[in-house]
Design a protein around this motif. Structure first.
Motif: not given
Length: 243
Positions: A4-6, A229-234, A237-241
């Motif tokens: 799960n990527v957010e 995976w919890l990520l900020d926008a910075a 970016e590579p994981l939007q897909k």
């Protein structure tokens, strides 16, 4: 199982989601098994999560705290992962001291300390040698080089598959770390990653083919548990897909 990527606009939103996930997993673990075991991450990213957990009304007597890795310094040292979590969280709640299991860093030999913590895990979880405990929650960070816990690129710790705990190495400095098979036995793993300097590592970690010894976080693929995976926008970016 697909992770799960957010991706969140900023760090505060990421921490809010991490708190939501952590509280849900704590509640579920206690409901199902009577207690919740958590292995904590160090570094700066999870600190506000710990500060938020310090404000919660939880059945602390049913929660047991461990660490995923530790620098080989006393708990009083500013670099100590256990020291950070204690100041930000554990000193502010009514958790029994016997429910807190910091990694030992007093021994002259880090290998001896790793064996001591390994035995503590076996005793608590009731596992034998070469059997791996199942933490309810494992919180992990990510370095720009793709390391997680103290599993650094091209180090011997990556190959350890017969122990719970081993000695990691960062620029010649020993660290204690849970091993890959222990991490992959967890019921729920949550990565927290922020900053544009993580983009290259994340691109490789999520690539179809990459040598995982270059990017050790790629090795973290839970056997039967959930992976978020919890990520900020910075960072994200590579994981939007993947969203």
């Amino acid at each position: 199982m697909k992770p799960n990527v957010e991706v969140f606009a900023d760090r505060s939103q990421l921490i809010e989601r991490a708190l939501e996930l952590t509280l849900a997993e704590i509640k579920d673990a206690i409901a199902q098994r009577g207690c919740c075991t958590i292995a904590l991450a160090g570094g700066n990213t999870p600190k506000p999560l710990y500060e938020q957990l310090a404000q919660q009304n939880l059945p602390w007597q049913n929660i047991h705290i461990f660490w995923g890795d530790e620098r080989y310094v006393p708990i009083s040292d500013p670099q100590s992962n256990a020291g950070m979590a204690t100041k930000a969280w554990l000193n502010h709640v009514a958790i029994p001291p016997s429910n807190i299991y910091p990694m030992p860093t007093q021994a002259a030999d880090p290998t001896e300390a790793a064996q001591t913590y390994d035995q503590q895990l076996q005793t608590f979880f009731g596992t034998g040698p070469k059997e791996f405990p199942s933490f309810d929650i494992v919180l992990l960070g990510l370095g720009p080089d793709g390391h997680t816990a103290s599993l650094f690129p091209h180090t011997d710790a990556l190959q350890v598959c017969d122990r719970n705990v081993t000695v990691g190495n960062k620029d010649g400095q020993p660290r204690l770390t849970l091993t890959v098979p222990v991490l992959n036995q967890a019921r729920c793993i949550v990565f927290l990653a922020t900053g544009a300097n993580k983009q290259d590592a994340l691109t490789e970690i999520f690539a179809e083919t990459t040598d995982a010894t270059h990017y050790p976080a790629r090795l973290i693929q839970p056997m039967n548990g959930k992976l978020s995976w919890l990520l900020d926008a910075a960072a994200g970016e590579p994981l939007q897909k993947y969203i």
